[in-house]
Scaffold this motif. Sequence first.
Motif, mmCIF file in Angstrom:
data_model
loop_
_atom_site.group_PDB
_atom_site.id
_atom_site.type_symbol
_atom_site.label_atom_id
_atom_site.label_comp_id
_atom_site.label_asym_id
_atom_site.label_seq_id
_atom_site.Cartn_x
_atom_site.Cartn_y
_atom_site.Cartn_z
ATOM 1 N N ARG A 185 -10.282 -10.018 -10.716
ATOM 2 C CA ARG A 185 -9.782 -8.994 -11.634
ATOM 3 C C ARG A 185 -8.593 -8.285 -11.012
ATOM 4 O O ARG A 185 -8.635 -7.890 -9.849
ATOM 5 C CB ARG A 185 -10.886 -7.984 -11.958
ATOM 6 C CG ARG A 185 -10.408 -6.870 -12.869
ATOM 7 C CD ARG A 185 -11.517 -6.065 -13.530
ATOM 8 N NE ARG A 185 -12.300 -5.264 -12.611
ATOM 9 C CZ ARG A 185 -13.534 -5.542 -12.244
ATOM 10 N NH1 ARG A 185 -14.126 -6.632 -12.702
ATOM 11 N NH2 ARG A 185 -14.192 -4.767 -11.414
ATOM 12 N N LYS A 186 -7.546 -8.153 -11.816
ATOM 13 C CA LYS A 186 -6.372 -7.411 -11.362
ATOM 14 C C LYS A 186 -6.649 -5.928 -11.523
ATOM 15 O O LYS A 186 -7.110 -5.482 -12.573
ATOM 16 C CB LYS A 186 -5.135 -7.818 -12.169
ATOM 17 C CG LYS A 186 -4.747 -9.289 -11.983
ATOM 18 C CD LYS A 186 -3.609 -9.692 -12.894
ATOM 19 C CE LYS A 186 -3.291 -11.177 -12.738
ATOM 20 N NZ LYS A 186 -2.230 -11.606 -13.676
ATOM 21 N N GLY A 187 -6.410 -5.173 -10.476
ATOM 22 C CA GLY A 187 -6.736 -3.753 -10.485
ATOM 23 C C GLY A 187 -5.482 -2.888 -10.463
ATOM 24 O O GLY A 187 -4.355 -3.375 -10.566
ATOM 25 N N PRO A 188 -5.675 -1.575 -10.276
ATOM 26 C CA PRO A 188 -6.990 -0.942 -10.102
ATOM 27 C C PRO A 188 -7.688 -0.719 -11.428
ATOM 28 O O PRO A 188 -7.051 -0.685 -12.478
ATOM 29 C CB PRO A 188 -6.640 0.391 -9.449
ATOM 30 C CG PRO A 188 -5.271 0.705 -9.980
ATOM 31 C CD PRO A 188 -4.569 -0.614 -10.122
ATOM 32 N N ASP A 189 -9.042 -0.549 -11.385
ATOM 33 C CA ASP A 189 -9.795 -0.193 -12.577
ATOM 34 C C ASP A 189 -9.401 1.209 -13.013
ATOM 35 O O ASP A 189 -9.293 2.117 -12.198
ATOM 36 C CB ASP A 189 -11.300 -0.218 -12.280
ATOM 37 C CG ASP A 189 -11.821 -1.647 -12.096
ATOM 38 O OD1 ASP A 189 -11.060 -2.588 -12.351
ATOM 39 O OD2 ASP A 189 -12.998 -1.797 -11.710
ATOM 40 N N LYS A 190 -9.206 1.386 -14.318
ATOM 41 C CA LYS A 190 -8.801 2.691 -14.835
ATOM 42 C C LYS A 190 -9.847 3.307 -15.756
ATOM 43 O O LYS A 190 -9.868 4.513 -15.951
ATOM 44 C CB LYS A 190 -7.464 2.569 -15.572
ATOM 45 C CG LYS A 190 -6.310 2.195 -14.644
ATOM 46 C CD LYS A 190 -5.000 2.123 -15.380
ATOM 47 C CE LYS A 190 -3.862 1.775 -14.413
ATOM 48 N NZ LYS A 190 -2.575 1.645 -15.115
ATOM 49 N N THR A 191 -10.705 2.481 -16.340
ATOM 50 C CA THR A 191 -11.769 2.984 -17.198
ATOM 51 C C THR A 191 -13.078 2.330 -16.796
ATOM 52 O O THR A 191 -13.099 1.329 -16.070
ATOM 53 C CB THR A 191 -11.487 2.675 -18.680
ATOM 54 O OG1 THR A 191 -11.541 1.247 -18.884
ATOM 55 C CG2 THR A 191 -10.118 3.189 -19.103
ATOM 56 N N ALA A 192 -14.181 2.868 -17.302
ATOM 57 C CA ALA A 192 -15.502 2.309 -16.997
ATOM 58 C C ALA A 192 -15.634 0.893 -17.554
ATOM 59 O O ALA A 192 -16.331 0.047 -16.978
ATOM 60 C CB ALA A 192 -16.587 3.212 -17.584
ATOM 61 N N GLY B 49 -1.609 -8.656 -5.195
ATOM 62 C CA GLY B 49 -1.000 -9.551 -6.176
ATOM 63 C C GLY B 49 0.395 -9.964 -5.749
ATOM 64 O O GLY B 49 1.155 -9.158 -5.219
ATOM 65 N N HIS B 50 0.759 -11.216 -6.006
ATOM 66 C CA HIS B 50 2.053 -11.737 -5.545
ATOM 67 C C HIS B 50 3.224 -11.077 -6.262
ATOM 68 O O HIS B 50 4.256 -10.801 -5.655
ATOM 69 C CB HIS B 50 2.111 -13.253 -5.751
ATOM 70 C CG HIS B 50 1.140 -14.001 -4.885
ATOM 71 N ND1 HIS B 50 1.207 -13.987 -3.516
ATOM 72 C CD2 HIS B 50 0.049 -14.752 -5.207
ATOM 73 C CE1 HIS B 50 0.222 -14.719 -3.010
ATOM 74 N NE2 HIS B 50 -0.501 -15.190 -4.012
ATOM 75 N N ARG B 51 3.079 -10.816 -7.546
ATOM 76 C CA ARG B 51 4.189 -10.271 -8.322
ATOM 77 C C ARG B 51 4.175 -8.751 -8.373
ATOM 78 O O ARG B 51 5.162 -8.097 -8.058
ATOM 79 C CB ARG B 51 4.153 -10.835 -9.748
ATOM 80 C CG ARG B 51 4.426 -12.335 -9.809
ATOM 81 C CD ARG B 51 4.429 -12.817 -11.249
ATOM 82 N NE ARG B 51 4.668 -14.259 -11.338
ATOM 83 C CZ ARG B 51 4.671 -14.946 -12.459
ATOM 84 N NH1 ARG B 51 4.428 -14.332 -13.606
ATOM 85 N NH2 ARG B 51 4.897 -16.248 -12.452
ATOM 86 N N THR B 52 3.060 -8.177 -8.795
ATOM 87 C CA THR B 52 3.005 -6.729 -8.998
ATOM 88 C C THR B 52 2.683 -5.952 -7.732
ATOM 89 O O THR B 52 2.881 -4.746 -7.676
ATOM 90 C CB THR B 52 1.934 -6.389 -10.049
ATOM 91 O OG1 THR B 52 0.646 -6.798 -9.555
ATOM 92 C CG2 THR B 52 2.215 -7.104 -11.360
ATOM 93 N N LYS B 53 2.154 -6.625 -6.707
ATOM 94 C CA LYS B 53 1.695 -5.981 -5.461
ATOM 95 C C LYS B 53 0.473 -5.087 -5.705
ATOM 96 O O LYS B 53 0.044 -4.384 -4.790
ATOM 97 C CB LYS B 53 2.820 -5.144 -4.811
ATOM 98 C CG LYS B 53 4.108 -5.928 -4.564
ATOM 99 C CD LYS B 53 3.900 -7.118 -3.669
ATOM 100 C CE LYS B 53 5.211 -7.854 -3.412
ATOM 101 N NZ LYS B 53 5.012 -9.082 -2.638
#
Length: 617
Positions: free
Chosen positions: A362-369, A342-346
């Motif tokens: 989708r912006k990650g990382p996935d944290k829940t199912a 991601g450009h802003r959050t890395k």
Amino acid sequence: MLAFFTDPYKDELVYSSIARYHFYSGNINFKDTLEELFRSRSVIASVEIGSRFSILAEQMGKNYSVEGLLTGHTIYPYYAPFLSVQRQQEILSDVKGKGMGLYGRLGMVAGSICRKDGLYYCSLCANEDIEKCGEPYIHREHQLQGIEYCAHHEIKLKKYANEPRMGSRFEYIRFDKKILDLSASLNREHDEFAIVQLKLAKMAYQLFHIPNNKLSRELIALKYRALFRERNLITLTNKVRKNELYRTFSKKFPKGFLEKYESPLDVTDGNNWLNIITINLKRHIHPFRHLLMIYFLDQNIESFLAVEPDQGPFGMGPWPCLNKFSKHFEQDVVNKLVIKRGHRTKNPVGEFSCSCGFIYARKGPDKTANDRNRISYIKDYGDSWRAQLKELHKGGVSIYKIAKHLEASPKVIRTQLGYSEKLKEDINSMNKEELIEKYRIELLKGMKKFPDYSRTELLGKFKKIYRFLSKNDKEWFSSNIPNKQKKVQVKTVDWNFRDQEYYAKINVLYAELLALDKPVRITRGIIGRRLNILSNIEKRLVIKLPHTNRLLNEITESVQDFQIRRCLKVIDKFLEGGELVVLWKVRQKAGINSSHHFNEIKPMLEEYLKGKNGKNI
């Protein structure tokens, strides 16, 4: 099978139970005992584990097995979780026979640290053993390399006077209560070290009671990676951010702790143990250093077992197609994933491409199912979605109804239908005068339908017409559009009254914050948010509130002020309860992790204690 055997007590070493058997059997020569137990007179006494367990288990009776002795009455469980699955199987085979190469496979030959040169015990454990069993025995958790405290009673271990190496190598030493020092006293040396050591001792003991084969070196590496990912200590390509890891790891421990326990970090050495533990599955790393890593990651063994192994920022594929207008909606059919930064959050951003043409990100990382079915934005809607769009449009359905049905914004629908191109065609096919006349009529109709609309509201409702006429028919547009609305005069604020009001409210809130059982740091932010006045007590406006500003300067706390207040509160509770005030316990109870910060406030705490009727530190 033996006529009798001294059954091992809970967490007693096999070594210790053999020593007790020799004592109670009445044998004088240790080799006679070895003959009875192992059918051999040349078995060397081994404190930590041992060998020839197949014969020993057979001699002890049907209630015993090789695996039961290994996992229940040796220090093997301290090492097992950090070994590969293959190495675990090899060691089980080793102890059944003569044990050739056993300690090499465990890493106790080349990878030992903090070696213990004798037998160790806890005074309180020994007292309990005598009371319950009639005799003391050797606890396996007290013999572990790197562990100096008893996990149960939180006191420092003591060394037994007789050492195994002082006698014959065939001799098994039994604890004699006449020789044991059964007095128990709190050890106050290296208070900041004791806090960490106690947590490591408790984790080491937890290792003895996890299910067999629950952990392995391979699985632990994936769990480390998952926890690294949560802390942004790993790149998208699964490479550890070494410099950041070294910096944060070193800060976690008191100064000199890693050096004392033979685990210093040399950043310039590519083969330092912290680097190896994160990238090399083949090299052995001592379990004590694994415990250091687990402690750094704010885990204990129980919570570490619950950590899901890392499967990348978006889990393992295939992934679901989230095109609601596809026949395979929510089915795991997406095999193509491209991960970008991601450009802003890395943070990682995954682009999922389905065979139906639907591409979502989708912006990650996935944290829940549930994150698996989440979309941050859509890159391409796909052919099936566009086919429905065209069908609805041909049927005369309005843009807004199409947008609602296809779950997209009206702007997206217009773009997909090519409305910008259609507008250009309208302008080209009609001369300018005809288009002006047409748009005048449409705008007047709209103004008649919405007589109370302001200019801004008309722009939002008739954007295309409004902008075209304002640019190409300025005179008519200015004459017919509603006049600009006059700004409402804002009432002047009485800052003197507000200053008095805030001053009174803050005094009340300050008393409430001080009375909280769980202290919070008193800052302008927490006061402003709780009273909903944050914008008015910041630098720009607070100069208009002199009394309030003066009060805030007096009551707000620095980090150190807050640490001192927490410690004093703990000290007062100890004194009220009649407990002895020990500063390292005060630090632990107050939750001050940094030994450097605690040492800075320690003189003030000592001064406070002197004022409390000369209580001992």
